[in-house]
Design a protein around this motif. Structure first.
Motif, PDB file in Angstrom:
ATOM      1  N   GLY A  90      13.614  12.352   5.582  1.00 21.84           N
ATOM      2  CA  GLY A  90      13.362  13.782   5.772  1.00 21.84           C
ATOM      3  C   GLY A  90      14.345  14.556   5.013  1.00 21.84           C
ATOM      4  O   GLY A  90      14.124  15.902   4.695  1.00 21.84           O
ATOM      5  N   MET A 140       0.779  -1.146   0.083  1.00 22.84           N
ATOM      6  CA  MET A 140       0.015  -0.007   0.056  1.00 22.84           C
ATOM      7  C   MET A 140       0.896   1.014   0.063  1.00 22.84           C
ATOM      8  O   MET A 140       1.773   1.323   0.757  1.00 22.84           O
ATOM      9  CB  MET A 140      -1.037  -0.011   1.184  1.00 22.84           C
ATOM     10  CG  MET A 140      -1.970   1.268   1.173  1.00 22.84           C
ATOM     11  SD  MET A 140      -3.127   0.980   2.237  1.00 22.84           S
ATOM     12  CE  MET A 140      -4.315   2.222   1.446  1.00 22.84           C
ATOM     13  N   ARG A 153       9.361   0.417  -1.164  1.00 25.87           N
ATOM     14  CA  ARG A 153       9.345  -0.325   0.122  1.00 25.87           C
ATOM     15  C   ARG A 153       8.246  -1.354   0.051  1.00 25.87           C
ATOM     16  O   ARG A 153       8.181  -2.289   0.368  1.00 25.87           O
ATOM     17  CB  ARG A 153       8.988   0.729   1.514  1.00 25.87           C
ATOM     18  CG  ARG A 153       8.611   0.026   2.508  1.00 25.87           C
ATOM     19  CD  ARG A 153       8.685   1.281   3.485  1.00 25.87           C
ATOM     20  NE  ARG A 153       7.226   1.813   3.737  1.00 25.87           N
ATOM     21  CZ  ARG A 153       6.664   2.805   4.388  1.00 25.87           C
ATOM     22  NH1 ARG A 153       7.267   2.977   5.402  1.00 25.87           N
ATOM     23  NH2 ARG A 153       5.278   3.203   4.355  1.00 25.87           N
ATOM     24  N   SER A 154       7.025  -0.925  -0.543  1.00 24.29           N
ATOM     25  CA  SER A 154       6.019  -2.100  -0.789  1.00 24.29           C
ATOM     26  C   SER A 154       6.375  -3.120  -1.613  1.00 24.29           C
ATOM     27  O   SER A 154       6.134  -4.392  -1.376  1.00 24.29           O
ATOM     28  CB  SER A 154       4.712  -1.179  -1.485  1.00 24.29           C
ATOM     29  OG  SER A 154       4.416  -0.214  -0.461  1.00 24.29           O
ATOM     30  N   PHE A 161       0.579   5.679   0.547  1.00 22.43           N
ATOM     31  CA  PHE A 161      -0.253   6.447   1.150  1.00 22.43           C
ATOM     32  C   PHE A 161      -0.119   7.693   0.586  1.00 22.43           C
ATOM     33  O   PHE A 161       0.956   8.175   0.108  1.00 22.43           O
ATOM     34  CB  PHE A 161      -0.114   6.383   2.661  1.00 22.43           C
ATOM     35  CG  PHE A 161      -0.223   5.147   3.289  1.00 22.43           C
ATOM     36  CD1 PHE A 161      -1.544   5.019   3.907  1.00 22.43           C
ATOM     37  CD2 PHE A 161       0.817   4.166   3.397  1.00 22.43           C
ATOM     38  CE1 PHE A 161      -1.451   3.711   4.774  1.00 22.43           C
ATOM     39  CE2 PHE A 161       0.612   2.875   3.849  1.00 22.43           C
ATOM     40  CZ  PHE A 161      -0.522   2.705   4.662  1.00 22.43           C
ATOM     41  N   ASN A 174       4.183   8.268   4.561  1.00 23.48           N
ATOM     42  CA  ASN A 174       4.357   7.523   5.681  1.00 23.48           C
ATOM     43  C   ASN A 174       5.630   6.708   5.791  1.00 23.48           C
ATOM     44  O   ASN A 174       5.605   5.255   6.092  1.00 23.48           O
ATOM     45  CB  ASN A 174       3.138   6.477   6.145  1.00 23.48           C
ATOM     46  CG  ASN A 174       1.799   7.224   6.214  1.00 23.48           C
ATOM     47  OD1 ASN A 174       1.793   8.544   6.311  1.00 23.48           O
ATOM     48  ND2 ASN A 174       0.750   6.597   6.234  1.00 23.48           N
ATOM     49  N   LEU A 175       6.616   7.131   5.322  1.00 20.60           N
ATOM     50  CA  LEU A 175       8.095   6.519   5.498  1.00 20.60           C
ATOM     51  C   LEU A 175       8.410   6.620   7.041  1.00 20.60           C
ATOM     52  O   LEU A 175       7.871   7.445   7.526  1.00 20.60           O
ATOM     53  CB  LEU A 175       9.087   7.107   4.616  1.00 20.60           C
ATOM     54  CG  LEU A 175       8.928   6.993   3.093  1.00 20.60           C
ATOM     55  CD1 LEU A 175       9.863   7.798   2.354  1.00 20.60           C
ATOM     56  CD2 LEU A 175       8.785   5.498   2.543  1.00 20.60           C
ATOM     57  N   PHE A 176       9.294   5.817   7.579  1.00 16.99           N
ATOM     58  CA  PHE A 176       9.591   5.784   8.787  1.00 16.99           C
ATOM     59  C   PHE A 176      10.879   6.783   8.882  1.00 16.99           C
ATOM     60  O   PHE A 176      12.015   6.496   8.297  1.00 16.99           O
ATOM     61  CB  PHE A 176      10.045   4.366   9.279  1.00 16.99           C
ATOM     62  CG  PHE A 176       8.826   3.262   9.073  1.00 16.99           C
ATOM     63  CD1 PHE A 176       7.653   3.615   9.063  1.00 16.99           C
ATOM     64  CD2 PHE A 176       9.245   2.128   8.487  1.00 16.99           C
ATOM     65  CE1 PHE A 176       6.606   2.603   9.209  1.00 16.99           C
ATOM     66  CE2 PHE A 176       8.290   1.111   7.938  1.00 16.99           C
ATOM     67  CZ  PHE A 176       7.020   1.572   8.358  1.00 16.99           C
ATOM     68  N   PRO A 177      10.729   7.913   9.396  1.00 13.10           N
ATOM     69  CA  PRO A 177      11.566   8.910   9.388  1.00 13.10           C
ATOM     70  C   PRO A 177      12.888   8.616  10.007  1.00 13.10           C
ATOM     71  O   PRO A 177      13.817   9.250   9.898  1.00 13.10           O
ATOM     72  CB  PRO A 177      10.995   9.951  10.300  1.00 13.10           C
ATOM     73  CG  PRO A 177       9.926   9.372  11.146  1.00 13.10           C
ATOM     74  CD  PRO A 177       9.495   8.375  10.257  1.00 13.10           C
ATOM     75  N   HIS A 178      12.845   7.479  11.106  1.00 16.42           N
ATOM     76  CA  HIS A 178      14.062   7.295  11.804  1.00 16.42           C
ATOM     77  C   HIS A 178      14.894   6.467  11.247  1.00 16.42           C
ATOM     78  O   HIS A 178      15.940   5.938  11.953  1.00 16.42           O
ATOM     79  CB  HIS A 178      13.682   6.827  13.374  1.00 16.42           C
ATOM     80  CG  HIS A 178      12.832   5.508  13.276  1.00 16.42           C
ATOM     81  ND1 HIS A 178      11.712   5.454  12.633  1.00 16.42           N
ATOM     82  CD2 HIS A 178      13.117   4.353  13.913  1.00 16.42           C
ATOM     83  CE1 HIS A 178      11.383   4.031  12.722  1.00 16.42           C
ATOM     84  NE2 HIS A 178      12.153   3.520  13.542  1.00 16.42           N
TER      85      HIS A 178
END
Lengths: 251, 366
Positions: free
Chosen positions: A144, A90, A158-159, A92, A96-100
């Protein structure tokens, strides 16, 4: 990889109903998607189109009806939900990537932790897909530090790293600057050409005309009209569809 | 057609022109400013000079009893030097000091590297300092095994006891806090209700009453003959109390994580625990580092409260020592020393948290 039963539907929604409290957001949705089919869903905001595709990987629960994805019916059963989510990718609106985590880590996380893939193999696959979305040089950066278009392409990569059978896109270009929309759409067109099953909520009508097998128009929680793209745009049957099309195409 | 020529780079305009320039600009720019500056400087002179004189100039640093400090106007640091072993180790038997010292050295070697940017085996050392280290220390300090003489917890004291209570409290309160915070946001009503009740109960009572309960009330409810250590009871009380605070701090961090992060983790097929430990908690904990360190510092200072249940931490040993007639009036020196000890450790935690925040910053500003 070919499914033994080619008649099997990728996604099957029958009589799906959903309420947010008192608000009836999905009304009797029936939709069958065959493997390899590319579907574009459009409609005014609040029409339930996002909610519908979010039901397909159970980010939203439906209260009545039946949703079967890749032959697995979605119920309360957490195991089945996880099974479906593994095979359904999915993207979005807000990436909604993981910023860390770095771009590469974003891509390898799920293969390593969900598919139990060795780290090295996961990284090779991640680099392969990052090349396909044309940003391998950003692998070591944090989300970021990327532009919106680049972030959305990372989200697609990523998906894809999970090798999904179905991809869901929830307005993937509506948070992007005009110049960046094209780079994301190009990736999506390529994906469509390779035969990915796609359900895409979008207002990019050019994209719909180019790749969709079917365009679905929703309003007030119902599927108002569905047709193949040329018929849909050139010869809409429903007055509501005509009004909607005249509003979005006349700009 | 004309060629484009870049303008030469110029040096930035000078802002600071040495001490005199700075003073003229900031302290003496107007007559009123000049007068105010002079008054402030005079007040500083009046206060700082006697302090420096008391601490460094007229003070006595060496000596074995009050004769060393007779007739002086400054601080009698000889008293601190003389009683240092007691302040550090309480009434722990002097012959066994090496056991406490070993623990301290172990701590320096396992946790000390965390202050440096690059250090070999930093991660395993960090894990060691949080898991195995407290266990080793317990066996080493309590003794009774491996031919070590058993030392009862009544004899533990001083700065060593303060550090022990704080360390155990910190190491235990963080994971408990995480679990409570997650539980409070759980979808499962039983777990959620339990966590809310737990947090609200412990947060709603003063630490002093928790300690009193643990030392006075609890033994009354326990069956005869069943009695566990006073220090252990205090430790449990402090841990429960602080984990309730910690839970609320961490919950604040969890609430700051956008819903999209939860959804993206779910959509990738990550289970609840994996998405929490890999996606949500790393971000949430990073956000609330200032709050977590705040709680740690509060915990460290709250350890002094154990003196009311008869455990002799550093403040209690100082208090006991200043009433010793062998040294006369040395209360100020004692309290200043105790305060300095606390300040050093609290300031260290604060600096460590700043370093951690900088290191974990990934250029993503929300």
């Amino acid at each position: 990889m070919e499914n033994a039963n080619t008649n099997e539907l990728a996604v099957q929604l029958s009589g799906v109903n959903k309420w947010y409290g008192e608000f009836h957001v999905l009304k009797d949705i029936n939709l069958n998607v065959t493997p390899g089919e590319r579907i574009v869903i459009c409609g005014p905001s609040g029409s339930g189109k996002s909610t519908m595709i979010r039901c397909i990987n159970r980010l939203e629960e439906h209260q009545a009806g039946q949703i079967i994805v890749n032959g697995i019916e979605l119920t309360e059963d957490v195991k089945r939900i996880d099974e479906v989510r593994r095979e359904v990718g999915m993207c979005f609106q807000h990436f909604n990537l993981f910023p860390h985590l770095t771009v590469l880590e974003n891509c390898t996380l799920a293969p390593i932790w969900v598919r139990k893939m060795p780290k090295k193999e996961a990284e090779e696959i991640a680099m392969h897909y990052l090349e396909r979305v044309k940003i391998p040089e950003q692998a070591g950066k944090f989300p970021g530090q990327l532009s919106g278009g680049q972030q959305q392409r990372v989200a697609i990569a990523r998906s894809l790293c999970m090798a999904p059978k179905i991809m869901l896109f929830d307005e993937p270009t509506s948070a992007l600057d005009p110049e960046m929309i094209k780079e994301v759409l190009d990736v999506m067109v390529e994906l469509a050409e390779e035969g990915m099953t796609m359900l895409c909520v979008t207002h990019e009508m050019g994209f719909a005309k180019l790749v969709a097998n079917r365009v679905i128009f929703m309003d007030a929680g119902q599927i108002v009209e569905e047709n193949e793209p040329h018929e849909f745009f050139d010869n809409p049957q429903n007055d509501r569809t005509k009004l909607f099309l005249s509003q979005i195409l006349n700009h | 057609m004309r060629d484009f020529k870049a303008l030469p780079d110029l040096a930035p305009p000078l802002v600071a022109r040495g001490v005199i320039g700075w003073a003229r600009e900031n302290l003496f720019s107007t007559p009123l400013n000049s007068v105010m500056s002079l008054i402030v400087i005079y007040i500083l002179y009046l206060t700082l000079v006697p302090i420096i004189d008391w601490v460094f100039v007229s003070s006595v640093f060496l000596g074995d009893d009050k004769t060393a400090c007779e007739g002086i106007t400054g601080a009698c640091w000889a008293f601190i030097g003389n009683r240092l072993p007691i302040f550090a180790y309480g009434s722990y038997p002097a012959a066994e000091y090496w056991r406490l010292e070993t623990c301290f050295v172990l701590l320096l070697f396992s946790f000390g590297p965390q202050f440096f940017e690059k250090f070999p085996y930093k991660l395993p050392l960090g894990i060691f300092s949080l898991t195995l280290f407290p266990v080793i220390c317990y066996f080493l300090i309590a003794g009774g095994y491996f031919g070590l003489e058993h030392v009862e917890t009544e004899k533990w004291g001083g700065l060593a006891l303060t550090l022990m209570i704080a360390y155990v409290g910190i190491v235990a309160a963080l994971p408990f806090g995480v679990v409570l915070a997650l539980g409070r946001r759980s979808d499962m009503p039983v777990i959620r209700t339990f966590c809310i009740a737990f947090i609200e109960l412990w947060r709603g009572v003063p630490l002093i009453s928790v300690l009193f309960m643990s030392s006075v009330m609890l033994p009354l409810f326990l069956p005869d003959g069943m009695n566990f250590d006073k220090l252990l009871r205090a430790l449990i009380g402090i841990t429960m109390f602080q984990s309730a605070y910690m839970a609320e701090v961490i919950r604040g961090g969890l609430q700051a994580i956008p819903r999209g992060q939860y959804e993206a983790a779910k959509a990738l097929g990550l289970s609840y625990w994996k998405s929490m430990s890999l996606i949500i908690l790393p971000q949430a904990l990073k956000l609330v580092i200032p709050g977590i360190v705040n709680t740690f510092i509060a915990l460290f200072k709250d350890t002094t409260l154990v003196l009311i249940i008869g455990l002799l931490d550093i403040l209690a040993t100082v208090q006991a020592a200043i009433t010793d007639p062998a040294w006369g009036a040395v209360a100020t020196e004692g309290y200043v020393f105790a305060a300095a000890c606390f300040w050093v450790f609290c300031f260290g935690m604060s600096r460590y948290s700043i370093k951690l925040e900088q290191k974990l910053h990934t250029g993503h500003k929300r």
